[in-house]
Write a protein that holds these residues in place. Structure first.
Motif, PDB file in Angstrom:
ATOM      1  N   MET A   1       0.840  -1.206   0.000  1.00  0.00           N
ATOM      2  CA  MET A   1       0.000   0.000   0.000  1.00  0.00           C
ATOM      3  C   MET A   1       0.873   1.253   0.000  1.00  0.00           C
ATOM      4  N   ILE A   2       0.328   2.327  -0.504  1.00  0.00           N
ATOM      5  CA  ILE A   2       1.004   3.618  -0.509  1.00  0.00           C
ATOM      6  C   ILE A   2       0.293   4.548   0.467  1.00  0.00           C
ATOM      7  N   LEU A   3       1.017   5.137   1.392  1.00  0.00           N
ATOM      8  CA  LEU A   3       0.473   6.147   2.292  1.00  0.00           C
ATOM      9  C   LEU A   3       0.763   7.501   1.661  1.00  0.00           C
ATOM     10  N   ARG A   4      -0.269   8.148   1.162  1.00  0.00           N
ATOM     11  CA  ARG A   4      -0.071   9.395   0.414  1.00  0.00           C
ATOM     12  C   ARG A   4      -0.082  10.606   1.352  1.00  0.00           C
ATOM     13  N   ILE A   5       0.840  11.517   1.125  1.00  0.00           N
ATOM     14  CA  ILE A   5       0.949  12.750   1.892  1.00  0.00           C
ATOM     15  C   ILE A   5       0.720  13.915   0.944  1.00  0.00           C
ATOM     16  N   ASP A   6      -0.135  14.845   1.312  1.00  0.00           N
ATOM     17  CA  ASP A   6      -0.532  15.921   0.410  1.00  0.00           C
ATOM     18  C   ASP A   6       0.485  17.060   0.410  1.00  0.00           C
ATOM     19  N   LYS A   7       1.715  16.723   0.013  1.00  0.00           N
ATOM     20  CA  LYS A   7       2.793  17.695  -0.122  1.00  0.00           C
ATOM     21  C   LYS A   7       3.641  17.297  -1.316  1.00  0.00           C
ATOM     22  N   LEU A   8       4.361  18.244  -1.873  1.00  0.00           N
ATOM     23  CA  LEU A   8       5.389  17.947  -2.854  1.00  0.00           C
ATOM     24  C   LEU A   8       6.687  17.654  -2.121  1.00  0.00           C
ATOM     25  N   GLN A   9       7.615  16.953  -2.761  1.00  0.00           N
ATOM     26  CA  GLN A   9       8.859  16.601  -2.074  1.00  0.00           C
ATOM     27  C   GLN A   9       9.765  17.801  -1.830  1.00  0.00           C
ATOM     28  N   ILE A  10       9.574  18.870  -2.596  1.00  0.00           N
ATOM     29  CA  ILE A  10      10.290  20.124  -2.343  1.00  0.00           C
ATOM     30  C   ILE A  10       9.315  21.279  -2.535  1.00  0.00           C
ATOM     31  N   ASN A  42       8.635   0.591 -13.184  1.00  0.00           N
ATOM     32  CA  ASN A  42       9.641  -0.472 -13.167  1.00  0.00           C
ATOM     33  C   ASN A  42       9.835  -1.020 -11.764  1.00  0.00           C
ATOM     34  N   TYR A  43      10.097  -0.136 -10.817  1.00  0.00           N
ATOM     35  CA  TYR A  43      10.399  -0.589  -9.464  1.00  0.00           C
ATOM     36  C   TYR A  43       9.145  -1.142  -8.780  1.00  0.00           C
ATOM     37  N   THR A  44       7.995  -0.569  -9.091  1.00  0.00           N
ATOM     38  CA  THR A  44       6.756  -1.049  -8.492  1.00  0.00           C
ATOM     39  C   THR A  44       6.453  -2.477  -8.933  1.00  0.00           C
ATOM     40  N   PHE A  45       6.555  -2.735 -10.230  1.00  0.00           N
ATOM     41  CA  PHE A  45       6.234  -4.088 -10.704  1.00  0.00           C
ATOM     42  C   PHE A  45       7.323  -5.092 -10.328  1.00  0.00           C
ATOM     43  N   GLN A  46       8.567  -4.639 -10.261  1.00  0.00           N
ATOM     44  CA  GLN A  46       9.612  -5.546  -9.775  1.00  0.00           C
ATOM     45  C   GLN A  46       9.341  -5.935  -8.326  1.00  0.00           C
ATOM     46  N   SER A  47       8.833  -4.995  -7.525  1.00  0.00           N
ATOM     47  CA  SER A  47       8.507  -5.328  -6.134  1.00  0.00           C
ATOM     48  C   SER A  47       7.279  -6.229  -6.065  1.00  0.00           C
ATOM     49  N   ASP A  61      13.342  -4.796  -0.212  1.00  0.00           N
ATOM     50  CA  ASP A  61      13.066  -3.545   0.495  1.00  0.00           C
ATOM     51  C   ASP A  61      13.568  -2.345  -0.289  1.00  0.00           C
ATOM     52  N   LEU A  62      14.760  -2.478  -0.853  1.00  0.00           N
ATOM     53  CA  LEU A  62      15.352  -1.365  -1.592  1.00  0.00           C
ATOM     54  C   LEU A  62      14.505  -0.991  -2.805  1.00  0.00           C
ATOM     55  N   ILE A  63      14.142  -1.995  -3.609  1.00  0.00           N
ATOM     56  CA  ILE A  63      13.374  -1.735  -4.824  1.00  0.00           C
ATOM     57  C   ILE A  63      11.998  -1.171  -4.488  1.00  0.00           C
ATOM     58  N   ALA A  64      11.324  -1.783  -3.499  1.00  0.00           N
ATOM     59  CA  ALA A  64       9.985  -1.326  -3.127  1.00  0.00           C
ATOM     60  C   ALA A  64      10.020   0.089  -2.562  1.00  0.00           C
ATOM     61  N   ASN A  65      11.015   0.376  -1.732  1.00  0.00           N
ATOM     62  CA  ASN A  65      11.112   1.679  -1.084  1.00  0.00           C
ATOM     63  C   ASN A  65      11.420   2.784  -2.092  1.00  0.00           C
ATOM     64  N   ILE A  66      12.343   2.519  -3.016  1.00  0.00           N
ATOM     65  CA  ILE A  66      12.648   3.527  -4.041  1.00  0.00           C
ATOM     66  C   ILE A  66      11.432   3.734  -4.934  1.00  0.00           C
ATOM     67  N   GLY A  67      10.693   2.652  -5.215  1.00  0.00           N
ATOM     68  CA  GLY A  67       9.468   2.786  -5.993  1.00  0.00           C
ATOM     69  C   GLY A  67       8.485   3.741  -5.338  1.00  0.00           C
ATOM     70  N   ALA A  68       8.386   3.689  -4.006  1.00  0.00           N
ATOM     71  CA  ALA A  68       7.492   4.597  -3.293  1.00  0.00           C
ATOM     72  C   ALA A  68       7.949   6.046  -3.451  1.00  0.00           C
ATOM     73  N   GLU A  69       9.250   6.272  -3.401  1.00  0.00           N
ATOM     74  CA  GLU A  69       9.752   7.638  -3.588  1.00  0.00           C
ATOM     75  C   GLU A  69       9.436   8.149  -4.990  1.00  0.00           C
ATOM     76  N   GLU A  70       9.502   7.247  -5.971  1.00  0.00           N
ATOM     77  CA  GLU A  70       9.273   7.656  -7.353  1.00  0.00           C
ATOM     78  C   GLU A  70       7.850   8.163  -7.581  1.00  0.00           C
ATOM     79  N   TYR A  71       6.901   7.685  -6.783  1.00  0.00           N
ATOM     80  CA  TYR A  71       5.540   8.229  -6.900  1.00  0.00           C
ATOM     81  C   TYR A  71       5.575   9.740  -6.706  1.00  0.00           C
ATOM     82  N   GLY A  72       6.315  10.170  -5.679  1.00  0.00           N
ATOM     83  CA  GLY A  72       6.436  11.597  -5.420  1.00  0.00           C
ATOM     84  C   GLY A  72       7.189  12.341  -6.510  1.00  0.00           C
ATOM     85  N   HIS A  73       8.076  11.646  -7.223  1.00  0.00           N
ATOM     86  CA  HIS A  73       8.789  12.289  -8.324  1.00  0.00           C
ATOM     87  C   HIS A  73       7.863  12.527  -9.507  1.00  0.00           C
ATOM     88  N   VAL A  74       6.987  11.558  -9.794  1.00  0.00           N
ATOM     89  CA  VAL A  74       5.972  11.772 -10.834  1.00  0.00           C
ATOM     90  C   VAL A  74       5.121  12.986 -10.466  1.00  0.00           C
TER      91      VAL A  74
END
Length: 296
Positions: A1-10, A42-47, A61-74
């Motif tokens: 699951m993804i816990l969404r936060i209503d902020k941009l990363q910067i 890529n990272y989401t489906f690999q996880s 853990d590494l692949i799944a965690n980076i995939g979560a960060e990438e959501y915020g990059h999109v």
């Protein structure tokens, strides 16, 4: 699951005026072959498809965690496109030509299809494709692909940076150059653990330091290139088994940070009633807001 936060990363600055051409080239960093949609999926489906999680948990853990960060990059690239399109139409009656600026814009879909918003497409308006996702099931091959994907993404970010001087686009790119560098380094370290090959010696690709770009340099000076955020309340703790030691370029200690980056507010974009965005006259929006308040 993804816990969404209503902020941009910067925190993104708002542009002083619309820049549809910059928005068009920034689209490559969202929906291109090496865009953030590709890293996310890529990272989401690999996880999703990862086998042997108990024995290889740090890599999962590494692949799944980076995939979560990438959501915020999109989300961040989409916000940049939206900011660059803010105010792109004229405040004229619809019977006139309020969308005439779209005639000369590089991407007319921004004016016709999305209501001056981001597209799931590249800079030539080709839709993002699911076959950009690479998931062989072979862990070394998938990690090698992820390293390649991050390096390709870095090349495209640098080229888009060199195409536009828009401060909003450059702020976003500067941050993602640093965070993408973290991901490339993390995948390189994972490959070294598995194979003994020191892949980090290949970095940076292309051979130009982030410090050459002022917007990236400030994030490196704040230590962002050494931090791997743990995008979970309780999980993915074994990333510390990979993200450890010192940074291969400056020798400073690597750090796993529990939680997300400090972030910045979501952008508050203007309505454009001349283009039916969001489809209500200003007085109607006020009436809707008042009605919602009364229903609380």
């Amino acid at each position: 699951m993804i816990l969404r936060i209503d902020k941009l990363q910067i925190e993104l600055p708002m542009p002083k005026e619309a820049d549809p051409d910059a928005a068009a080239v920034v689209q490559e960093l969202l929906g291109g072959r090496f865009g953030e949609m590709s890293t996310l999926m890529n990272y989401t489906f690999q996880s999703f498809n990862f086998r042997g999680k108990k024995e290889l948990k740090p890599f999962y853990d590494l692949i799944a965690n980076i995939g979560a960060e990438e959501y915020g990059h999109v989300e961040l690239v989409a916000a940049t496109v939206n900011a660059l399109l803010n105010g792109a139409s004229r405040k004229e009656d619809p019977s006139q030509t309020p969308l005439a600026p779209g005639l000369k814009a590089r991407n007319t879909h921004h004016f016709i299809v999305t209501g001056q918003g981001a597209l799931v497409a590249n800079s030539m308006n080709t839709p993002w494709q699911g076959d950009y996702v690479f998931n062989s099931g072979d862990l070394v091959l998938d990690l090698l692909h992820n390293f390649f994907l991050e390096c390709g993404a870095r090349l495209h970010k640098i080229r888009v940076y060199e195409m536009t001087s828009n401060p909003v686009a450059r702020e976003m790119i500067g941050y993602l150059l640093v965070r993408g560098g973290v991901h490339a380094t993390a995948y390189a370290k994972a490959l070294e653990i598995l194979t003994g090959v020191n892949v980090t010696k290949m970095l940076p690709i292309p051979k130009i330091e982030n410090s050459r770009f002022p917007e990236a340099r400030k994030y490196e000076e704040a230590g962002q290139h050494r931090k791997l955020y743990r995008f979970s309340l309780e999980d993915y703790r074994d990333i510390v088994r990979i993200w450890k030691g010192t940074h291969p370029q400056d020798g400073q200690p690597l750090e796993v940070v529990d939680g997300t980056p400090p972030g910045g507010p979501q952008l508050d974009l203007d309505e454009a009633p001349e283009a039916s965005i969001p489809g209500f006259a200003p007085e109607e929006l006020h009436e809707i807001a008042q009605r919602l308040l009364k229903e609380l």
